[in-house]
Design a protein around this motif. Sequence first.
Motif, PDB file in Angstrom:
ATOM      1  N   LEU A  46       0.844  -1.201   0.000  1.00  0.00           N
ATOM      2  CA  LEU A  46       0.000   0.000   0.000  1.00  0.00           C
ATOM      3  C   LEU A  46       0.876   1.245   0.000  1.00  0.00           C
ATOM      4  O   LEU A  46       1.833   1.343   0.774  1.00  0.00           O
ATOM      5  CB  LEU A  46      -0.908   0.009   1.233  1.00  0.00           C
ATOM      6  N   ILE A  47       0.542   2.189  -0.881  1.00  0.00           N
ATOM      7  CA  ILE A  47       1.242   3.477  -0.938  1.00  0.00           C
ATOM      8  C   ILE A  47       0.214   4.572  -0.643  1.00  0.00           C
ATOM      9  O   ILE A  47      -0.534   4.982  -1.534  1.00  0.00           O
ATOM     10  CB  ILE A  47       1.883   3.716  -2.317  1.00  0.00           C
ATOM     11  N   SER A  87      -6.201  12.684  -0.477  1.00  0.00           N
ATOM     12  CA  SER A  87      -5.322  11.552  -0.235  1.00  0.00           C
ATOM     13  C   SER A  87      -5.573  10.500  -1.305  1.00  0.00           C
ATOM     14  O   SER A  87      -6.709  10.095  -1.547  1.00  0.00           O
ATOM     15  CB  SER A  87      -5.585  10.971   1.156  1.00  0.00           C
ATOM     16  N   THR A  88      -4.514  10.063  -1.977  1.00  0.00           N
ATOM     17  CA  THR A  88      -4.616   9.080  -3.044  1.00  0.00           C
ATOM     18  C   THR A  88      -3.995   7.770  -2.571  1.00  0.00           C
ATOM     19  O   THR A  88      -2.867   7.758  -2.080  1.00  0.00           O
ATOM     20  CB  THR A  88      -3.897   9.567  -4.311  1.00  0.00           C
ATOM     21  N   THR A  89      -4.732   6.687  -2.715  1.00  0.00           N
ATOM     22  CA  THR A  89      -4.265   5.381  -2.273  1.00  0.00           C
ATOM     23  C   THR A  89      -3.844   4.553  -3.480  1.00  0.00           C
ATOM     24  O   THR A  89      -4.626   4.381  -4.422  1.00  0.00           O
ATOM     25  CB  THR A  89      -5.377   4.640  -1.506  1.00  0.00           C
ATOM     26  N   TYR A  90      -2.625   4.055  -3.450  1.00  0.00           N
ATOM     27  CA  TYR A  90      -2.113   3.175  -4.502  1.00  0.00           C
ATOM     28  C   TYR A  90      -1.898   1.794  -3.889  1.00  0.00           C
ATOM     29  O   TYR A  90      -1.288   1.665  -2.823  1.00  0.00           O
ATOM     30  CB  TYR A  90      -0.792   3.706  -5.063  1.00  0.00           C
ATOM     31  N   ASP A 118       1.433  -6.513   3.641  1.00  0.00           N
ATOM     32  CA  ASP A 118       2.835  -6.930   3.736  1.00  0.00           C
ATOM     33  C   ASP A 118       3.793  -5.748   3.751  1.00  0.00           C
ATOM     34  O   ASP A 118       4.798  -5.772   4.461  1.00  0.00           O
ATOM     35  CB  ASP A 118       3.179  -7.858   2.564  1.00  0.00           C
ATOM     36  N   VAL A 119       3.505  -4.717   2.960  1.00  0.00           N
ATOM     37  CA  VAL A 119       4.395  -3.556   2.884  1.00  0.00           C
ATOM     38  C   VAL A 119       3.558  -2.283   2.896  1.00  0.00           C
ATOM     39  O   VAL A 119       2.581  -2.168   2.146  1.00  0.00           O
ATOM     40  CB  VAL A 119       5.268  -3.581   1.610  1.00  0.00           C
ATOM     41  N   LEU A 120       3.945  -1.359   3.746  1.00  0.00           N
ATOM     42  CA  LEU A 120       3.379  -0.004   3.736  1.00  0.00           C
ATOM     43  C   LEU A 120       4.500   0.937   3.327  1.00  0.00           C
ATOM     44  O   LEU A 120       5.493   1.081   4.039  1.00  0.00           O
ATOM     45  CB  LEU A 120       2.843   0.372   5.118  1.00  0.00           C
TER      46      LEU A 120
END
Length: 559
Positions: A46-47, A87-90, A118-120
Motif C-alpha cells: 500500500l502506498i 489523499s490518493t491510495t495506490y 505486507d508492505v506499507l
Amino acid sequence: MPVLLRGPGDHEPDPVDAVREPHALGRHPPPRSRHGVTDRHLLSLLIPAVGGQGGGVLLEWIVDAALADGYPAHGTSIPGVAQRTGSTTYYVELSTERAHEQDGAPIFSLYPVPGALDVLLAPEFLEVGRSIELGFPSPARTTIIASTHRLYSIHEKIATGRGIYPIDRLHEAARVLSHKLIAFDALALAREHGTEANAVLLGALAGSGALPLSGDAYREAIRAKGVQVEANLRGFEAGLAVAARGVAEGAGEGSRGFGTPLAPDHSPAPAAPAASAATSPNMVATRPDVERMTGDFPAELRPVLHQAIARLIDYQDRAYAERYLERLRPFIRAGGLELGRIVARHLAVWMTYEDAIRVAQLKTRAGRFERIRRDVGAEAREIVVTDFLKPDLDEIYGVLPYRLVAPFARWAERRWPHGRPALGQHVRTTTVSGYLRVWLLTLLRPLRPISYRAREEHSHIDRWLAAITRCVAWDGALACEVARAAQLVKGYGDVRRRMVGHFDRILETVLRLAEREAATGGDFEASRSLAARYRALVLQGPESETKAATLVAETLGRL
C-alpha cells in the motif's frame, strides 16, 4: 458476516466466509471448486500519498519491476478529490510465484485488507499514522518503509499555535505496529542526489527484501519509464544503500532546513548603493563582539542570545541588539534562568516583527533567488518569480514616521474599525522594475525606529515587560505564564489586530485577578491557571477563541 457470491448457473448464492472455522463448515456445505482459482499467497503493498508526491509513478515502477522479473502483479489507485489536496491510495498485489511456475492466473484484489498488509510504503510520515488509524499495518507481517519528513496538513497549518502532530508519537506507533521499520528522511536524501523522494523510496523497498524482486528489475523499470532516468537511478541507489545498511533512523521533526525560529538568515543582502544601510558596518557582528555583548549573561542562555543578536542586527542594527539586551537584563537578575529564557526568546521574535520593510528585505535577498533556482533545478536558466502581496492600510502607513501619519491612522481606525482596505498586487521580482519596486522599501529601514508601527509594537512590548516585572514580585511561575502570553502576538493585518486584542485582554484580566489574590494572600493558582488556559484556547484556532472570551467573562464576573 459472510460475503455472498453467486456462482455461474446457481440459483442460490454460495457463502464465502472471511475466516473459515469448524463451526462455519458445520453450518454450510463445503464450497465447490472453481476453475482457475488457487490459494497461492499474494503479497500486498500500500502506498498512501497525496497528489503530486509521485505515488502513481512509484506504483508503475513496482508493477513493471514485478512483471520484468516474471511475477504476476496488479496495481490500482483511488485518487483524491483534487491535486495535492486529496489523499490518493495506490495498491499493489503480486504473486510469490513466477508466471511459469503457476497452473493458473492469480485473482487480485483492488483494495487492501486491514491487518493483512505486507508492505506499507509511505512518501510522508503522517501517512503512516493515517494507515495505522485505518488498521492496515500488522506487527506480525507488515514492513513499514517511510520518509520521516513532514508536509504539514491543513489542520496543522490552521492552528494559531503549534498544531504540528508530535513526530515521536508517530514513530512509536510505527515501531510498535510493524514487523520491520525502515524510516529515514527520503526527501533530504533526494535533494542531496538531485532527484525525487519516490525514487529513493523505491530503492529502500528493494533493499528491504520485502518483495522477491531483484534490484536489476527495479532499475529496468526506471529505464523503461524513460523519465529522468539518471536522476531516478541515483535516488534508487541512495535508497537501496540506506535500507541495505539496516538504517532505521529516529524520526526528526521535518526535513533539514526548517531551522529554528531565531535562526539568522546567512544569505547575502542584495546589491545596494554605497550609502545604503545594507553595507553599514552595524550589519555585521563578529563572534568575539557577540561574546563581549553577552559576557554578563548565564552561559545557558548564550546560544539563544547569539541567534537573537544576529537576527536583531540583520533586522535593524547593533544599537537595536543592545536595546534588546538592556530590556532582558532585569529579568535575568530578578526571575532566574527559566524566566530569562522565556523572555529572551519571545522578546527577540517580537522585536523583529515583520513589517513591509522586513518583507522587502527578505524578498530581495540574492540567496532567495539562488534557493528558488536550486529547488526548481534551473541553476543556469532564467526564472520568473511573482510575489503575491496584499498589504492593508496599517502595513502601508506603518513604515512612515509616527508624527506624520498618526492623525490619518486614528481616522482610518474610526472609518474601518473591523478591518482596513488592502491593496492586492502581483510583483515580478525577477524583473528590474519589479525588483526595484520592492527593494526601494528597504531604504526606509533607518526610519523604522520612528515609524508608526514601531511606536505601536514597542508600546505593547513595554506593557508586557512591565506586567512581567510586576508578577515577578508576586510569584515566579505567574511571571513565566505572563511572559508566555507573547506567543499570542503573531500574524498580519486583521489576524494580528485580533491576536493583539487577545494579548491585551489576557494581560488585563490576569493582572486584575493577581491583584485580588495578592490582597487576599492567595497562592496565585487561579491567575496562573487563567493565563495558561486562555493562551491554550486562543492558540487552538479561531473556533476556540469564543471559549477563551467566555472564560474571561466568567472570571471578571467573579471579581
